[in-house]
Design a protein around this motif. Sequence first.
Motif, PDB file in Angstrom:
ATOM      1  N   HIS A   1      -1.409   7.138  -2.144  1.00 17.62           N
ATOM      2  CA  HIS A   1      -1.643   5.707  -2.098  1.00 17.62           C
ATOM      3  C   HIS A   1      -3.089   5.474  -1.605  1.00 17.62           C
ATOM      4  CE1 HIS A   1       2.245   5.107  -3.170  1.00 17.62           C
ATOM      5  NE2 HIS A   1       2.841   5.738  -1.963  1.00 17.62           N
TER       6      HIS A   1
ATOM      7  N   PRO B   1       3.356   4.560 -14.137  1.00 19.90           N
ATOM      8  CA  PRO B   1       2.627   3.442 -14.206  1.00 19.90           C
ATOM      9  C   PRO B   1       1.196   3.468 -13.972  1.00 19.90           C
ATOM     10  CG  PRO B   1       3.457   3.544 -12.240  1.00 19.90           C
ATOM     11  CD  PRO B   1       3.826   5.036 -12.912  1.00 19.90           C
TER      12      PRO B   1
ATOM     13  N   GLN C   1      -5.132   8.067  -7.676  1.00 20.46           N
ATOM     14  CA  GLN C   1      -4.972   7.860  -6.032  1.00 20.46           C
ATOM     15  C   GLN C   1      -4.270   9.216  -5.793  1.00 20.46           C
ATOM     16  OE1 GLN C   1      -2.613   4.497  -5.058  1.00 20.46           O
ATOM     17  NE2 GLN C   1      -3.917   2.930  -6.515  1.00 20.46           N
TER      18      GLN C   1
ATOM     19  N   TYR D   1      12.365   1.122 -10.969  1.00 21.42           N
ATOM     20  CA  TYR D   1      11.224   2.200 -10.711  1.00 21.42           C
ATOM     21  C   TYR D   1      10.823   2.614 -12.065  1.00 21.42           C
ATOM     22  CZ  TYR D   1       8.507   6.225  -9.357  1.00 21.42           C
ATOM     23  OH  TYR D   1       7.540   7.088  -8.890  1.00 21.42           O
ATOM     24  N   PHE D   2       9.319   2.365 -12.028  1.00 19.48           N
ATOM     25  CA  PHE D   2       8.505   2.999 -13.631  1.00 19.48           C
ATOM     26  C   PHE D   2       7.855   4.195 -12.972  1.00 19.48           C
ATOM     27  CE2 PHE D   2       8.675  -1.587 -13.600  1.00 19.48           C
ATOM     28  CZ  PHE D   2       8.916  -1.727 -15.044  1.00 19.48           C
TER      29      PHE D   2
ATOM     30  N   GLY E   1       0.748  -1.344  -0.121  1.00 15.00           N
ATOM     31  CA  GLY E   1      -0.078  -0.024  -0.249  1.00 15.00           C
ATOM     32  C   GLY E   1       0.738   1.102  -0.105  1.00 15.00           C
ATOM     33  N   GLY E   2       1.924   1.138  -0.614  1.00 12.53           N
ATOM     34  CA  GLY E   2       2.982   2.211  -0.566  1.00 12.53           C
ATOM     35  C   GLY E   2       3.692   2.745   0.513  1.00 12.53           C
TER      36      GLY E   2
HETATM   37  C1  MV4 Z   1       6.290   0.981  -7.946  1.00 11.17           C
HETATM   38  C2  MV4 Z   1       5.808   2.026  -8.603  1.00 11.17           C
HETATM   39  C3  MV4 Z   1       6.891   2.112  -9.571  1.00 11.17           C
HETATM   40  N1  MV4 Z   1       7.978   1.283  -9.919  1.00 11.17           N
HETATM   41  N2  MV4 Z   1       6.880  -0.061  -8.067  1.00 11.17           N
HETATM   42  C4  MV4 Z   1       2.549   2.085  -4.903  1.00 11.17           C
HETATM   43  C5  MV4 Z   1       1.693   1.191  -4.044  1.00 11.17           C
HETATM   44  C6  MV4 Z   1       2.358  -0.243  -3.934  1.00 11.17           C
HETATM   45  N3  MV4 Z   1       1.432  -1.062  -4.423  1.00 11.17           N
HETATM   46  C7  MV4 Z   1       3.346  -0.192  -4.932  1.00 11.17           C
HETATM   47  N4  MV4 Z   1       3.471   1.365  -5.591  1.00 11.17           N
HETATM   48  C8  MV4 Z   1       4.121   1.502  -6.380  1.00 11.17           C
HETATM   49  N5  MV4 Z   1       5.261   0.843  -6.805  1.00 11.17           N
HETATM   50  C9  MV4 Z   1       7.766   0.364  -8.853  1.00 11.17           C
HETATM   51  N6  MV4 Z   1       8.777  -0.429  -9.338  1.00 11.17           N
HETATM   52  C10 MV4 Z   1       4.944   2.996  -8.203  1.00 11.17           C
HETATM   53  C11 MV4 Z   1       4.327   2.845  -7.465  1.00 11.17           C
HETATM   54  C12 MV4 Z   1       3.124   3.681  -6.917  1.00 11.17           C
HETATM   55  C13 MV4 Z   1       1.912   3.672  -7.543  1.00 11.17           C
HETATM   56  C14 MV4 Z   1       1.422   2.528  -8.001  1.00 11.17           C
HETATM   57  C15 MV4 Z   1       0.086   2.193  -8.393  1.00 11.17           C
HETATM   58  C16 MV4 Z   1      -0.815   3.457  -7.932  1.00 11.17           C
HETATM   59  C17 MV4 Z   1      -0.559   4.459  -7.649  1.00 11.17           C
HETATM   60  C18 MV4 Z   1       1.001   4.841  -7.162  1.00 11.17           C
HETATM   61  C19 MV4 Z   1       1.210   6.013  -6.726  1.00 11.17           C
HETATM   62  C20 MV4 Z   1       2.742   6.198  -6.381  1.00 11.17           C
HETATM   63  C21 MV4 Z   1       3.714   5.205  -6.498  1.00 11.17           C
END
Ligand code: MV4
Length: 449
Positions: A235, A206, A232, A202-203, A164-165
């Motif tokens: 998070h 996404p 979102q 890191y993306f 959940g971030g």
């Molecule tokens: C990430 C990412 C970019 N690259 N992992 C946010 C919550 C958790 N479930 C994982 N998250 C993320 N992981 C990598 N390798 C970006 C996020 C992320 C995100 C993901 C989905 C929806 C909103 C987001 C907001 C900030 C970061």
Amino acid sequence: MFSKILIANRGEIALRVIRACKEMGIKTVAVYSQADADSLHVEFADEAVCIGPAPSAASYLNIAAIMSAAEITDVEAIHPGYGFLSENAHFAEICESCHITFIGPTPENIRLMGDKMIAKDTMRKAGVPIIPGSKAVIDNKDDAIKIANKIKYPVIVKASSGGGGKGMRVAHNDVRLASSIITAQSEAEVSFGNANVYLEKYFEKPRHIEVQILADKFGHVVHLGERDCTVQRRHQKLIEETPSPVLNQKIRKKIAEAAVRAAKAVNYINAGTIEFLLDTDGTFYFMEMNTRIQVEHTITEMVTGIDLVKEQIKIAAGRKLEYSQDDIKFEGAAIECRINAEDSENGFMPSPGKIENLHFPGGRGVRLDSHIYSGYTIPPFYDSMIGKLIVHGKDRQDAIKIMQRALEEFVIGPIKTTIPFHKFVFNNPQFLRGNYYTNFVEQILEKKV
Ligand code: MV4
């Protein structure tokens, strides 16, 4: 089938479970904190037991008090809802040892998915695509730097017990990576009591796509399509929609099949959600699995016609799924707006207090899941979500029109809510085109789009 169920939750999800039970002819027991004596879940349940003072730790997280309420009222099962004890493997085990059915996955399912590194490793072995990164816990900065240079910057440091971030740190070079690891480790230790962290590529742009699955005790697993939860803030999801406006049929099929593979790989039982990160080029990667019913389950219900809470109860009672994958038909598009008691025009500041003016929207394609009523006082102790506005149209365009109209009809006052934010989003050209990423809310708050 069970004759009586205890709902170990509050708010709209407690009502949601009570409604399913009523339609199934199952008696219900509500539990409530001293701050929730005037709540609708207490009113609507057949019986109600006060389990402690306002703070969650003393009430909705108080396992001893909840188990006592379950024993006194002689229930056969407990539905945990979402949040609180819903992903607590220890609680699921205690239910088992008290011969009360936990309506959810097994303690083993919960424990496995609670450790993000182990979950990732399990998915890799099952052939589910995972985000490139470290294969084990990071224990020294030199190894981390080697991995980062192999997968290329930017990289993200994540807590093994996170999710959940929480406990995430992005790094763009070797120097920053070394310090990110230290801060992520200490944050993880403080938040989760476990300092283990790992590394991922890191993306930057996404999307968050998740797939709903149902699995019975006989090894049958079906998926109920995806939900796009890309909108979102910090998070916290604000808007969810299905189908995702960016998936084509080929990727949609591949991501759903990956989710079914994921559930089968861990012998999953009950309702679950597999979260994927979707890159701009259409590749997707497993992020984590949620071992509970989720807030946004409603949009899946609208397009499939399947009542997910009833399915959870039937699965827990040992019933076989009554349909196979090909029987599940997807109709139209559904969108959910989360209505929070927050001032979206002032940094989303919490806005608890008494509701004096209230009018719920209605009409074609509108569903409102909420525990509020005129004269109800929102207590300051819990999550700020006070309702979910869900619409179902023949396609995305139709659903958007219904949502715009429903938001116009909706009156909640004098407390502040996220309704003005939603009205703004449903007039945003990028949102209307489906062209948005996880930075969308930040961008609109900074008036950049
Ligand atoms: C990430 C990412 C970019 N690259 N992992 C946010 C919550 C958790 N479930 C994982 N998250 C993320 N992981 C990598 N390798 C970006 C996020 C992320 C995100 C993901 C989905 C929806 C909103 C987001 C907001 C900030 C970061």
